[in-house]
Scaffold this motif. Structure first.
Motif, PDB file in Angstrom:
ATOM      1  N   PHE A 179      17.050  -8.650  -1.328  1.00 43.83           N
ATOM      2  CA  PHE A 179      16.331  -9.227  -0.103  1.00 43.83           C
ATOM      3  C   PHE A 179      14.729  -8.702  -0.052  1.00 43.83           C
ATOM      4  O   PHE A 179      14.102  -9.370  -0.120  1.00 43.83           O
ATOM      5  CB  PHE A 179      16.675  -8.394   1.016  1.00 43.83           C
ATOM      6  N   ARG A 180      14.525  -7.780  -0.722  1.00 47.92           N
ATOM      7  CA  ARG A 180      13.136  -7.284  -0.955  1.00 47.92           C
ATOM      8  C   ARG A 180      12.548  -8.152  -2.143  1.00 47.92           C
ATOM      9  O   ARG A 180      11.210  -8.204  -1.975  1.00 47.92           O
ATOM     10  CB  ARG A 180      13.205  -5.736  -1.412  1.00 47.92           C
ATOM     11  N   TRP A 181      13.085  -8.313  -3.094  1.00 52.18           N
ATOM     12  CA  TRP A 181      12.632  -9.108  -4.237  1.00 52.18           C
ATOM     13  C   TRP A 181      12.398 -10.646  -3.709  1.00 52.18           C
ATOM     14  O   TRP A 181      11.249 -11.364  -4.102  1.00 52.18           O
ATOM     15  CB  TRP A 181      13.623  -9.360  -5.506  1.00 52.18           C
ATOM     16  N   GLU A 182      13.377 -11.054  -2.888  1.00 53.00           N
ATOM     17  CA  GLU A 182      12.939 -12.601  -2.313  1.00 53.00           C
ATOM     18  C   GLU A 182      11.777 -12.465  -1.389  1.00 53.00           C
ATOM     19  O   GLU A 182      11.157 -13.581  -1.340  1.00 53.00           O
ATOM     20  CB  GLU A 182      14.388 -12.586  -1.450  1.00 53.00           C
ATOM     21  N   ASN A 183      11.636 -11.538  -0.537  1.00 56.31           N
ATOM     22  CA  ASN A 183      10.602 -11.552   0.462  1.00 56.31           C
ATOM     23  C   ASN A 183       9.386 -10.654  -0.011  1.00 56.31           C
ATOM     24  O   ASN A 183       8.597 -10.538   1.056  1.00 56.31           O
ATOM     25  CB  ASN A 183      11.035 -10.924   1.897  1.00 56.31           C
ATOM     26  N   ASN A 184       9.323 -10.403  -1.093  1.00 57.26           N
ATOM     27  CA  ASN A 184       8.087  -9.747  -1.646  1.00 57.26           C
ATOM     28  C   ASN A 184       7.793  -8.488  -0.918  1.00 57.26           C
ATOM     29  O   ASN A 184       6.638  -8.125  -0.549  1.00 57.26           O
ATOM     30  CB  ASN A 184       6.598 -10.582  -1.407  1.00 57.26           C
ATOM     31  N   PHE A 185       8.848  -7.444  -0.504  1.00 58.79           N
ATOM     32  CA  PHE A 185       8.575  -6.367  -0.036  1.00 58.79           C
ATOM     33  C   PHE A 185       8.670  -5.145  -1.071  1.00 58.79           C
ATOM     34  O   PHE A 185       9.998  -5.003  -1.554  1.00 58.79           O
ATOM     35  CB  PHE A 185       9.721  -5.836   1.198  1.00 58.79           C
ATOM     36  N   LEU A 186       7.846  -4.421  -0.918  1.00 63.81           N
ATOM     37  CA  LEU A 186       7.967  -3.490  -2.186  1.00 63.81           C
ATOM     38  C   LEU A 186       9.047  -2.308  -1.907  1.00 63.81           C
ATOM     39  O   LEU A 186       9.352  -1.989  -0.656  1.00 63.81           O
ATOM     40  CB  LEU A 186       6.775  -2.602  -2.436  1.00 63.81           C
ATOM     41  N   ILE A 187       9.546  -1.811  -2.779  1.00 63.30           N
ATOM     42  CA  ILE A 187      10.799  -0.863  -2.678  1.00 63.30           C
ATOM     43  C   ILE A 187      10.017   0.538  -2.361  1.00 63.30           C
ATOM     44  O   ILE A 187       9.164   1.046  -3.409  1.00 63.30           O
ATOM     45  CB  ILE A 187      11.713  -0.733  -3.945  1.00 63.30           C
ATOM     46  N   PRO A 188      10.285   1.270  -1.468  1.00 62.07           N
ATOM     47  CA  PRO A 188       9.782   2.653  -1.091  1.00 62.07           C
ATOM     48  C   PRO A 188      10.370   3.785  -1.978  1.00 62.07           C
ATOM     49  O   PRO A 188      11.405   3.517  -2.446  1.00 62.07           O
ATOM     50  CB  PRO A 188      10.026   2.820   0.505  1.00 62.07           C
ATOM     51  N   GLY A 189       9.322   4.930  -2.270  1.00 60.60           N
ATOM     52  CA  GLY A 189      10.114   6.157  -2.860  1.00 60.60           C
ATOM     53  C   GLY A 189      10.090   5.686  -4.317  1.00 60.60           C
ATOM     54  O   GLY A 189      10.823   6.532  -5.008  1.00 60.60           O
ATOM     55  N   THR A 198       0.971  -1.096  -0.136  1.00 59.73           N
ATOM     56  CA  THR A 198      -0.060   0.012   0.073  1.00 59.73           C
ATOM     57  C   THR A 198       0.763   1.286   0.082  1.00 59.73           C
ATOM     58  O   THR A 198       0.385   2.217  -0.492  1.00 59.73           O
ATOM     59  CB  THR A 198      -0.872   0.016   1.226  1.00 59.73           C
ATOM     60  N   SER A 199       2.081   1.305   0.602  1.00 57.72           N
ATOM     61  CA  SER A 199       2.806   2.507   0.494  1.00 57.72           C
ATOM     62  C   SER A 199       3.992   2.470  -0.177  1.00 57.72           C
ATOM     63  O   SER A 199       5.161   2.445   0.474  1.00 57.72           O
ATOM     64  CB  SER A 199       2.987   2.892   2.131  1.00 57.72           C
ATOM     65  N   SER A 200       4.074   1.848  -1.421  1.00 51.49           N
ATOM     66  CA  SER A 200       5.256   1.838  -1.974  1.00 51.49           C
ATOM     67  C   SER A 200       5.918   3.282  -2.396  1.00 51.49           C
ATOM     68  O   SER A 200       7.126   3.357  -2.508  1.00 51.49           O
ATOM     69  CB  SER A 200       5.168   1.087  -3.419  1.00 51.49           C
ATOM     70  N   THR A 201       4.806   4.173  -2.712  1.00 49.93           N
ATOM     71  CA  THR A 201       5.436   5.613  -2.923  1.00 49.93           C
ATOM     72  C   THR A 201       5.671   6.511  -1.662  1.00 49.93           C
ATOM     73  O   THR A 201       4.937   6.214  -0.906  1.00 49.93           O
ATOM     74  CB  THR A 201       4.528   6.155  -4.011  1.00 49.93           C
ATOM     75  N   ASP A 202       6.642   7.120  -1.601  1.00 47.20           N
ATOM     76  CA  ASP A 202       6.779   8.093  -0.557  1.00 47.20           C
ATOM     77  C   ASP A 202       6.297   9.278  -0.681  1.00 47.20           C
ATOM     78  O   ASP A 202       6.345  10.092  -1.448  1.00 47.20           O
ATOM     79  CB  ASP A 202       8.389   8.289  -0.445  1.00 47.20           C
ATOM     80  N   ASN A 203       4.846   9.447   0.052  1.00 42.18           N
ATOM     81  CA  ASN A 203       4.093  10.610   0.026  1.00 42.18           C
ATOM     82  C   ASN A 203       4.366  11.886   0.990  1.00 42.18           C
ATOM     83  O   ASN A 203       3.555  12.695   1.080  1.00 42.18           O
ATOM     84  CB  ASN A 203       2.631  10.159   0.065  1.00 42.18           C
ATOM     85  N   SER A 204       5.576  11.890   1.330  1.00 41.10           N
ATOM     86  CA  SER A 204       5.968  12.792   2.243  1.00 41.10           C
ATOM     87  C   SER A 204       6.039  14.246   1.563  1.00 41.10           C
ATOM     88  O   SER A 204       5.714  15.035   2.068  1.00 41.10           O
ATOM     89  CB  SER A 204       7.400  12.479   2.998  1.00 41.10           C
ATOM     90  N   ASN A 205       6.554  14.119   0.336  1.00 45.96           N
ATOM     91  CA  ASN A 205       6.168  15.301  -0.545  1.00 45.96           C
ATOM     92  C   ASN A 205       5.356  15.025  -1.703  1.00 45.96           C
ATOM     93  O   ASN A 205       5.584  14.340  -2.631  1.00 45.96           O
ATOM     94  CB  ASN A 205       7.719  15.564  -1.118  1.00 45.96           C
ATOM     95  N   ASP A 263       8.303 -12.063 -14.738  1.00 42.23           N
ATOM     96  CA  ASP A 263       8.626 -11.201 -13.713  1.00 42.23           C
ATOM     97  C   ASP A 263       9.724 -11.594 -12.936  1.00 42.23           C
ATOM     98  O   ASP A 263      10.887 -11.158 -12.639  1.00 42.23           O
ATOM     99  CB  ASP A 263       7.670 -10.757 -12.418  1.00 42.23           C
ATOM    100  N   THR A 264       9.977 -13.028 -12.828  1.00 46.34           N
ATOM    101  CA  THR A 264      11.098 -13.752 -12.160  1.00 46.34           C
ATOM    102  C   THR A 264      12.225 -13.364 -13.076  1.00 46.34           C
ATOM    103  O   THR A 264      13.461 -12.963 -12.515  1.00 46.34           O
ATOM    104  CB  THR A 264      10.979 -15.285 -12.164  1.00 46.34           C
ATOM    105  N   ARG A 265      12.305 -13.695 -14.294  1.00 47.93           N
ATOM    106  CA  ARG A 265      13.309 -13.614 -15.205  1.00 47.93           C
ATOM    107  C   ARG A 265      13.769 -11.965 -15.239  1.00 47.93           C
ATOM    108  O   ARG A 265      14.687 -11.827 -15.232  1.00 47.93           O
ATOM    109  CB  ARG A 265      13.064 -13.905 -16.613  1.00 47.93           C
ATOM    110  N   ILE A 294       7.993  -7.224  -8.289  1.00 50.74           N
ATOM    111  CA  ILE A 294       7.808  -7.635  -6.967  1.00 50.74           C
ATOM    112  C   ILE A 294       6.282  -7.366  -6.886  1.00 50.74           C
ATOM    113  O   ILE A 294       5.477  -8.612  -6.394  1.00 50.74           O
ATOM    114  CB  ILE A 294       8.427  -6.580  -5.806  1.00 50.74           C
ATOM    115  N   GLU A 295       5.505  -6.354  -7.224  1.00 51.72           N
ATOM    116  CA  GLU A 295       4.271  -6.425  -7.371  1.00 51.72           C
ATOM    117  C   GLU A 295       3.453  -7.717  -7.848  1.00 51.72           C
ATOM    118  O   GLU A 295       2.473  -8.316  -7.515  1.00 51.72           O
ATOM    119  CB  GLU A 295       3.724  -5.275  -8.259  1.00 51.72           C
ATOM    120  N   ARG A 296       3.928  -8.060  -9.280  1.00 51.25           N
ATOM    121  CA  ARG A 296       3.266  -9.054  -9.896  1.00 51.25           C
ATOM    122  C   ARG A 296       3.589 -10.530  -9.106  1.00 51.25           C
ATOM    123  O   ARG A 296       2.621 -11.060  -8.918  1.00 51.25           O
ATOM    124  CB  ARG A 296       3.862  -9.332 -11.417  1.00 51.25           C
ATOM    125  N   LYS A 297       4.792 -10.665  -8.591  1.00 55.43           N
ATOM    126  CA  LYS A 297       4.964 -11.870  -7.853  1.00 55.43           C
ATOM    127  C   LYS A 297       4.103 -12.191  -6.534  1.00 55.43           C
ATOM    128  O   LYS A 297       3.689 -12.976  -6.188  1.00 55.43           O
ATOM    129  CB  LYS A 297       6.384 -11.748  -7.535  1.00 55.43           C
TER     130      LYS A 297
END
Length: 982
Positions: A490-500, A427-434, A758-760, A524-527
């Protein structure tokens, strides 16, 4: 013939004294140049306005001539002026003296702040200089000087040119000129004296007057009064109590807890040293007459506080060290480095022990063994942690380029979601601070091809800059990048979206690195969506559950294989492809049993709509508004389709190259069409699955309505009915759409082979990131750094509001947007941009320095504050600024105080002495004189009009300029004489 040739041979034996010598040829060349430039005759211009020498436009024309084999350059310097009317020209009397002679007496432009030295010495608006063409050449001997001067004199006489002509003699650095100006019956000689050491009797006005009078040698006994203009220049070098206000950045605070990681998002700004080195105060007495003032070796009336005119100029420090400029320059230097990350950090970084390597290489064979396989030990995340341990073990804590505190602070700044106890979900892949601003500042990334100023890429660029400058240089950059790549895996492995990063496909307006990170996020989203879909979907058939398990096991095996076979891309591709292929294979294997259940894969191959109609509909998204299937009137359903594969610009380029290489042959065109229709085929299969018994016409009506033409026709019964048919392009034989429709099977999107593997793609991105050298990385991120620097400069300028800087910033933005849009901008052009940014930083630093020195913030009265601010901004933009009210004005009082403080510091006079200054006027005056140091430069202009050489000659202008500095004394005289009877 023989008889004819005899007289000719006799002619050659005669010495012909009429042939031109080298000297005569030289004179004729000078005359030719003067004629070409149309400098013949008298052209009177308007009287010179005040200050026109500085504000007006000066131009010059050059040509080259030679005296034998010695080359001279001839240059015509002139002030651009509006031409006077032709009628006025006709009225010029014959005996009027030349314009240049009249200018000698003009007092409107004494001591111009910026002009050619001859303009300053003689007040000329136009002149021609003949100088040795090569800088090293010089005319040294007296005979050569005289020869040149006589050449000039003859050329002026022959052509009737009334523009002064100068010859540069001696070494260039001495700026020694002699010259002549001729008019009808008049001549002015320009002479010069240049000494290292000044004779004592000429250090004051009375001595200079003596020289001037003796040089004129006027026969009249009561000599006409001499007009005098004097300027004394005082230099203030020691600013005393005004220390340079720039604070150095607090490096310890960057790591300390109280500021946190926020400091890493900020760029430093300002000059490390005072960018204003000296203040020059020029006190001028513009109109004095001989006898009004006394200035001799005993006493002087010339008190700077009494001078009617004060003007100030500031001397800027040469290339002051600026923090932002250094910051960007140091980062740019990385672009020229050749080392890879492994070379910088040491080869041992990823060395694995034999046992662990054996484990991984035998991973696949272990799957065939009956014993349970501890697959978790072979996961990439596990590998990453062991690799980290290895790095630390090999390097040692002391050797690590970045200490843990700094590293953790940066990683927390880059990945704020890591601070929360449970990792963030999608839900919070984008950094909405700005929030995205629609302003020019935010959209600069479009022009610079960088990244939005609230994105991870932008923050990473700033952090790498900071690391490079303060924490470990190139090694620190390599270390942080390595940690960053590990975090990505690590993020790809564990399905954690990249912030910002903004969601959606890669933004092609951004730099390639930003696109790659967005691509990884898409993967990551597709997986993640696929994994979650598997968990939640009920296991309605064996295939679903089985394929899910296979996928999971593939997930865990793949990365380990990849890690070990980085060098062998073929193997990597195969191991990851097997995941996507496996799904399809499982479905194909079980298609017979599926057919028994009524799903009927085979029916798609036969292509009969009746058989297709008996299929169970799958993968429906929702019903289409009004459309129904043509043959059975069933409502038409929009299928769930696969999204097209996102692409980064390098993949698009690669694809276009492949398509271009297929050529223009029929086979190539067919192959190209097949490649481009992969997405179309997938959508057709989804449509067939969602709408059993449909025809190509049904698909076209939904997918490409323009290709289905409907028209009203009258049927047999006479009713108006709508009749539809495919467009002409759809009816072309061997049409791709028809071919694709025939080969398409009714398979829902979730069971199709993935359009976007997505994997490849994720592995390709991670490999791309891992192989980036620090130099490649710096190239990718330089647009972001320049973007950040421009934003910083804009922010700092808005606090100062300097109009000239605003223009320069606009120029930098337009220049950068042109340069940075090319894939590989030239180093020279990038250096220019960085240099421009540094220049702007220096100007802003100068403005701050002057504001601090003149105390603009301390002014209580609004009017005084405005005056001072105007004065400071003028000092930045103009070469010299007049002080309103001279020593009694507000700025004048501040300047006086600055000099007093500097003098007190120089003589170590305590402040209490100030109280004793109240005394008789004489004592007061002596004290006042001590307020200022001795003048660093004394300039005097003496002017008069007297008859020369006889009492009955015409009164003509005479002028002498004198300048006296510590190691230089110069007299420049222009003495006119009447040549009518002499």
């Amino acid at each position: 013939m023989a008889a004819d040739s005899e007289p000719e041979s006799e002619v050659f034996e005669i010495t012909d004294f009429t042939t031109a010598s080298e000297w005569e040829r030289f004179i004729s060349k000078v005359e030719e140049v003067l004629n070409d430039w149309k400098l013949i005759g008298n052209s009177l211009g308007k009287p010179l306005e005040k200050g026109v020498f500085t504000s007006g436009t000066w131009e010059e024309k050059s040509d080259e001539i030679s005296f034998a084999d010695f080359k001279f350059s001839v240059t015509h310097h002139y002030l651009v002026q509006e031409s006077t009317d032709k009628e006025g020209k006709d009225e010029v009397p014959e005996d009027v003296i030349p314009q240049s002679m009249q200018d000698l007496l003009c007092m409107n432009n004494d001591f111009p702040p910026r002009a050619h030295c001859l303009v300053r010495w003689y007040g000329l608006r136009e002149f021609v200089v003949i100088a040795p063409a090569a800088n090293s050449d010089a005319v040294l001997s007296e005979s050569k000087c005289n020869l040149l001067l006589s050449s000039v004199s003859i050329a002026l006489g022959n052509t009737g040119c009334q523009v002064p002509l100068f010859v540069q003699i001696h070494h260039k650095w001495r700026r020694m000129y002699v010259g002549e100006c001729q008019g009808p019956g008049v001549r002015t000689d320009f002479e010069m004296v240049h000494l290292r050491k000044v004779p004592n009797q000429y250090t004051h006005l009375s001595g200079l007057l003596d020289i001037f009078k003796s040089k004129i040698g006027c026969p009249l006994t009561p000599l006409p009064p001499v007009n005098i203009a004097i300027r004394f220049t005082y230099v203030l070098q020691d600013w005393q109590q005004y220390f340079w206000p720039q604070q150095p950045p607090d490096i310890d605070a960057l790591v300390g807890g109280e500021v946190g990681g926020l400091e890493f998002g900020k760029l430093p700004f300002g000059a490390c040293e005072d960018p204003i080195s000296e203040l020059h105060l020029a006190t001028t007495w513009p109109h004095l007459t001989e006898g009004i003032v006394v200035d001799n070796d005993v006493y002087s009336d010339l008190d700077p506080m009494q001078a009617p005119h004060w003007s100030v100029r500031v001397r800027k420090a040469d290339n002051p060290q600026c923090l932002l400029g250094d910051f960007v320059t140091e980062f740019f230097k990385i672009c020229r480095r050749k080392e890879s990350t492994d070379e910088i950090l040491g080869r041992s970084t990823f060395e694995e022990e034999g046992r662990e390597i054996a484990d991984i290489t035998h991973a696949l064979s272990k799957l065939t063994e009956p014993a349970p396989v501890p697959i978790h030990k072979l996961s990439v995340s596990n590998m990453v942690h062991t690799a980290k341990k290895k790095i630390r073990k090999h390097r040692g804590v002391e050797e690590s380029p970045l200490n843990n505190d700094v590293l953790n602070t940066i990683l927390l700044f880059l990945f704020p979601d890591a601070a929360s106890e449970k990792p963030l979900d999608g839900t919070s892949s984008t950094d909405n601070s700005n929030p995205p601003l629609e302003s020019e500042e935010y959209n600069l990334y479009n022009q610079f091809k960088s990244a939005p100023s609230d994105s991870l890429t932008y923050k990473l660029a700033l952090c790498l800059c900071m690391i490079n400058f303060y924490h470990g240089g190139l090694k620190g950059v390599a270390h942080l990048w390595q940690e960053f790549v590990l975090e990505m895996r690590f993020r790809w492995e564990n399905n954690f979206l990249i912030p910002g990063l903004a969601s959606g496909p890669p933004d092609l307006r951004c730099c390639l690195l930003h696109q790659k990170l967005q691509m990884l996020n898409c993967c990551i989203e597709r997986k993640k969506a696929r994994d979650e879909g598997r968990k939640t979907s009920p296991s309605d058939n064996v295939t679903n559950t089985y394929s899910g398990d296979a996928g999971k096991s593939g997930d865990q095996l793949g990365p380990d294989n990849l890690r070990e076979t980085d060098k062998d891309k073929g193997e990597v591709g195969k191991s990851w492809d097997s995941w996507s292929d496996s799904e399809e294979e499982f479905f194909e294997c079980l298609s017979d049993t599926e057919e028994l259940k009524g799903n009927g894969q085979e029916s798609g191959k036969k292509g009969g709509p009746k058989e297709m109609a008996s299929l169970k509909p799958e993968g429906r998204l929702h019903q289409h508004g009004k459309l129904t299937l043509l043959h059975n009137g069933e409502p038409l359903y929009i299928p769930v389709t696969q999204e097209p594969a996102p692409m980064t610009e390098d993949l698009l380029e690669e694809q276009s190259e492949v398509l271009a290489k297929l050529g223009t042959s029929a086979e190539g065109a067919h192959l190209r069409a097949r490649m481009q229709s992969a997405c179309l085929l997938s959508d057709m299969e989804s449509f067939k699955a969602a709408n059993p018994g449909c025809f190509l016409e049904d698909f076209v009506r939904w997918y490409s309505p323009r290709d289905y033409i409907e028209e009203e026709v009258v049927d047999e019964k006479g009713n108006m009915v709508l009749k539809g048919e495919l467009s002409a392009r759809m009816k072309i034989p061997s049409n791709m759409w028809v071919e694709a429709w025939e080969t398409a099977k009714p398979i829902p999107a979730r069971r199709q082979r993935r359009l976007f593997d997505d994997t490849r793609e994720a592995e390709k991105v991670l490999h791309y990131l891992a192989v980036q050298k620090p130099a490649d990385l710096a190239r990718h991120l330089l647009p972001c750094v320049i973007h950040a620097a421009v934003l910083k400069v804009k922010e700092e300028e808005s606090l100062e509001s300097i109009s000239s800087v605003k223009k320069i910033i606009k120029q930098i933005i337009s220049h950068s947007s042109k340069v940075l849009h090319f894939p590989n901008p030239e180093d020279k052009k990038l250096e220019e941009i960085i240099h421009q940014i540094t220049n702007v930083e220096a100007i802003i630093a100068r403005a701050r320095s002057l504001k601090a020195k003149f105390g603009t913030e301390k002014c209580e009265q609004e009017e005084e504050k405005e005056d001072l601010e105007r004065f400071v901004s003028c000092l930045l933009e103009h070469p010299e600024v007049l002080v309103v009210g001279a020593g009694r004005g507000h700025a004048g009082r501040i300047i006086h105080k600055l000099f007093v403080n500097a003098q007190r510091a120089a003589t170590m006079t305590p402040a209490e002495e100030e109280l004793k200054r109240m005394g008789p006027p004489e004592e007061k005056r002596q004290n006042l004189a001590a307020d200022f140091p001795p003048p660093a430069g004394r300039e005097v202009i003496l002017r008069t009009a007297v008859p020369r050489p006889a009492p009955y000659s015409r009164a003509l202008p005479q002028r002498m300029y004198s300048v006296l500095t510590k190691e230089d004394f110069r007299l420049a005289g222009a003495f006119s004489s009447d040549t009518s009877f002499f």
